[in-house]
Design a protein around this motif. Structure first.
Motif, mmCIF file in Angstrom:
data_model
loop_
_atom_site.group_PDB
_atom_site.id
_atom_site.type_symbol
_atom_site.label_atom_id
_atom_site.label_comp_id
_atom_site.label_asym_id
_atom_site.label_seq_id
_atom_site.Cartn_x
_atom_site.Cartn_y
_atom_site.Cartn_z
ATOM 1 N N GLY A 78 38.428 38.842 25.225
ATOM 2 C CA GLY A 78 39.751 38.455 24.767
ATOM 3 C C GLY A 78 39.602 37.500 23.596
ATOM 4 N N ALA A 136 48.808 34.759 27.650
ATOM 5 C CA ALA A 136 48.436 36.008 28.318
ATOM 6 C C ALA A 136 46.925 36.211 28.297
ATOM 7 C CB ALA A 136 49.140 37.187 27.640
ATOM 8 N N GLU A 137 46.286 35.913 27.156
ATOM 9 C CA GLU A 137 44.831 36.037 27.070
ATOM 10 C C GLU A 137 44.136 35.057 28.009
ATOM 11 O OE1 GLU A 137 42.893 38.324 24.272
ATOM 12 O OE2 GLU A 137 44.447 39.009 25.638
ATOM 13 N N ALA A 183 45.350 33.880 30.758
ATOM 14 C CA ALA A 183 45.570 34.353 32.131
ATOM 15 C C ALA A 183 44.573 35.445 32.494
ATOM 16 C CB ALA A 183 47.000 34.852 32.285
ATOM 17 N N LEU A 184 44.295 36.348 31.566
ATOM 18 C CA LEU A 184 43.303 37.399 31.817
ATOM 19 C C LEU A 184 41.914 36.795 32.030
ATOM 20 C CD1 LEU A 184 44.333 40.071 29.137
ATOM 21 C CD2 LEU A 184 44.694 40.200 31.606
ATOM 22 N N PHE A 185 41.609 35.755 31.250
ATOM 23 C CA PHE A 185 40.301 35.102 31.363
ATOM 24 C C PHE A 185 40.190 34.360 32.698
ATOM 25 C CE2 PHE A 185 37.274 31.652 29.985
ATOM 26 C CZ PHE A 185 36.171 32.482 29.859
ATOM 27 N N GLY A 242 41.856 34.968 35.355
ATOM 28 C CA GLY A 242 41.921 35.926 36.454
ATOM 29 C C GLY A 242 40.694 36.811 36.587
ATOM 30 N N GLU A 270 39.756 39.278 34.593
ATOM 31 C CA GLU A 270 39.868 40.626 34.025
ATOM 32 C C GLU A 270 39.041 40.763 32.753
ATOM 33 O OE1 GLU A 270 43.771 42.463 34.003
ATOM 34 O OE2 GLU A 270 44.544 40.796 35.207
ATOM 35 N N ILE A 271 38.830 39.652 32.069
ATOM 36 C CA ILE A 271 37.864 39.586 30.972
ATOM 37 C C ILE A 271 36.959 38.397 31.258
ATOM 38 C CG2 ILE A 271 39.343 40.654 29.218
ATOM 39 C CD1 ILE A 271 40.049 37.885 28.210
ATOM 40 N N ASN A 272 35.713 38.473 30.838
ATOM 41 C CA ASN A 272 34.808 37.358 31.113
ATOM 42 C C ASN A 272 34.278 36.685 29.855
ATOM 43 O OD1 ASN A 272 33.074 39.508 30.376
ATOM 44 N ND2 ASN A 272 31.379 38.562 31.486
#
Length: 456
Positions: free
Chosen positions: A270, A283-284, A286-288, A290, A292-294
């Motif tokens: 991300g 949003a980015e 949150a993905l990190f 969570g 979903e991206i590492n």
């Protein structure tokens, strides 16, 4: 020492325990009692030491008594960036879940209508960036005359971003009989002047030498030529047991291009930088958070205030221009006692910047020693096999007459030549793909552009 020894309320201790904490960090152990005694405070603490909780926890208990009024927040926390402001708000939500305190978050990039509505209803805690706060104040949407407690967080970052005049203007609008807490990683002269002017007999706390990098972070510099940076980065991401990583670049364009490059190479990536609107940045993140991206590629807008557990690595794709930024960048790992690793890519042009960093932190950054890659042998074997495959795959023609020795030797020579040519073209294409950051493993020996040295 335990949190229970600090005199916090039972409701607050339950929330702290639910968050998984039992023992305060040094800054928390020293600052919380001072805040509870309603004393002004100057706290010098490096990032990642738990300083946010050191003012959030006692504030929750202090504000539990009292009544809120419309447009007149009872307390104010000033943060230099949206990300840090959001992080502070998250702390209040986490630790204040057993209290009935109300909170408002004033940051840019978010609709102003909801923020004004929250202020009209009255808030106990107002968390704001200076720009948005001044905007609403000038519109007559907020009054600061009822503010009993002021927190200036990341004061040295406020200085870097040019917010000191705004801070001074805000302080002048607050009641003189307030409690003021100032937190900073360093104490440059302008910040000391600000503290002398607006704090009254403050208690001074310093839990680490200013600008000292966290001892829990293993730091390395990687000598590299600019055009090989991405190749080296991919190698480290694949070979250094990277669980989660933040990669910092100096320019927004570099962030965007590097994120695209890593995605093409198969990484879960991300990006976050100043050109993105607030909702996209959140949003980015949150993905990190969570999982979903590492991997998160970021500009310095994200260097402070992001507290994400379990970040194993920080990569400075570009050596930071300012030495303070180095400390805050690598501080995204090695947090709350955990171990972390930080790699800084250094070109010949970065020599002065690295010297300034080492002067500020008081330590030499050791050069990274690359081990011989196992892929080098595989690459050589693959090249050899490809030659053999080409030779064995040479077409055979049926003939009714016996071939002469000369014919056989000529054909063998041509076949070998074709095989060598094919292998050369394959190597050329592989190198071109590496230069263009096409997905694929790094085959071949460690290149000569890396500086090799032993680490004591």
């Amino acid at each position: 020492m335990k949190f229970a020894d600090l005199g916090l309320s039972d409701k607050l201790l339950q929330a702290v325990e639910a968050a998984g904490y039992t023992e305060p960090t040094p800054i928390q152990a020293q600052a919380i009692p001072q805040v509870q005694m309603m004393k002004d405070l100057i706290a010098i603490a490096q990032t990642g030491t738990g300083k946010t909780a050191s003012f959030v926890l006692p504030m929750i208990d202090i504000l539990d008594q009292g009544r809120k009024r419309a447009r007149m927040p009872r307390s104010l926390i000033l943060a230099p960036t949206r990300e840090l402001a959001v992080q502070v708000a998250d702390n209040f939500e986490q630790y204040g879940k057993n209290h009935s305190l109300s909170m408002a978050l004033l940051i840019g990039g978010v609709q102003m209508g909801d923020q004004v509505k929250a202020l009209d209803e009255g808030v106990d805690v107002l968390i704001a960036t200076p720009g948005r706060l001044m905007d609403l104040f000038e519109r007559g949407k907020i009054l600061l005359t009822g503010c009993e407690l002021l927190v200036i967080d990341e004061a040295d970052r406020m200085l870097d971003m040019g917010f000191i005049p705004d801070i001074e203007s805000i302080c002048e609008k607050l009641p003189a009989s307030r409690q003021t807490l100032l937190f900073s990683a360093t104490m440059p002269p302008p910040i000391k002047k600000l503290a002398d002017r607006f704090l009254t007999n403050p208690k001074y706390i310093e839990v680490a030498r200013p600008a000292t990098a966290n001892i829990n972070i293993a730091q390395h510099q990687v000598k590299v030529i600019p055009r090989k940076k991405r190749e080296v980065l991919r190698y480290l991401l694949r070979n250094d047991d990277v669980q989660t990583a933040i990669i910092f670049a100096n320019r927004k364009t570099t962030v965007r291009e590097l994120a695209k490059s890593l995605k093409r190479s198969g990484f879960a990536v991300g990006e976050i930088h100043g050109d993105m609107d607030q909702s996209s940045r959140m949003a980015e993140l949150a993905l990190f958070k969570g999982g979903e991206i590492n991997i998160l590629v970021a500009s310095d807008v994200a260097a402070r205030g992001i507290d994400i557990k379990g970040v194993s690595h920080v990569f400075n794709f570009d050596t930071p221009w300012h030495p303070d930024d180095y400390v805050h960048r690598i501080g995204r790992t090695g947090r709350a006692g955990a171990k972390g690793r930080a790699f800084t890519f250094v070109t010949d042009a970065d020599a002065e910047a690295v010297a300034n960093i080492e002067k500020l932190t008081g330590m030499k950054i050791p050069e990274w020693e690359f081990e011989e890659a196992a892929t080098s042998k595989k690459g050589a074997a693959a090249d050899k096999a490809s030659v053999q495959d080409s030779t064995e795959a040479a077409p055979k023609r049926s003939s009714t007459r016996r071939k002469s020795t000369k014919d056989v030797e000529e054909k063998s020579r041509k076949t070998a030549s074709a095989a060598r040519s094919n292998t050369s073209r394959r190597k050329s294409r592989a190198q071109e793909e590496d230069n263009q950051d096409i997905a694929g493993e790094w085959h071949g020996p460690i290149p000569e552009f890396l500086s090799i040295s032993a680490i004591p």
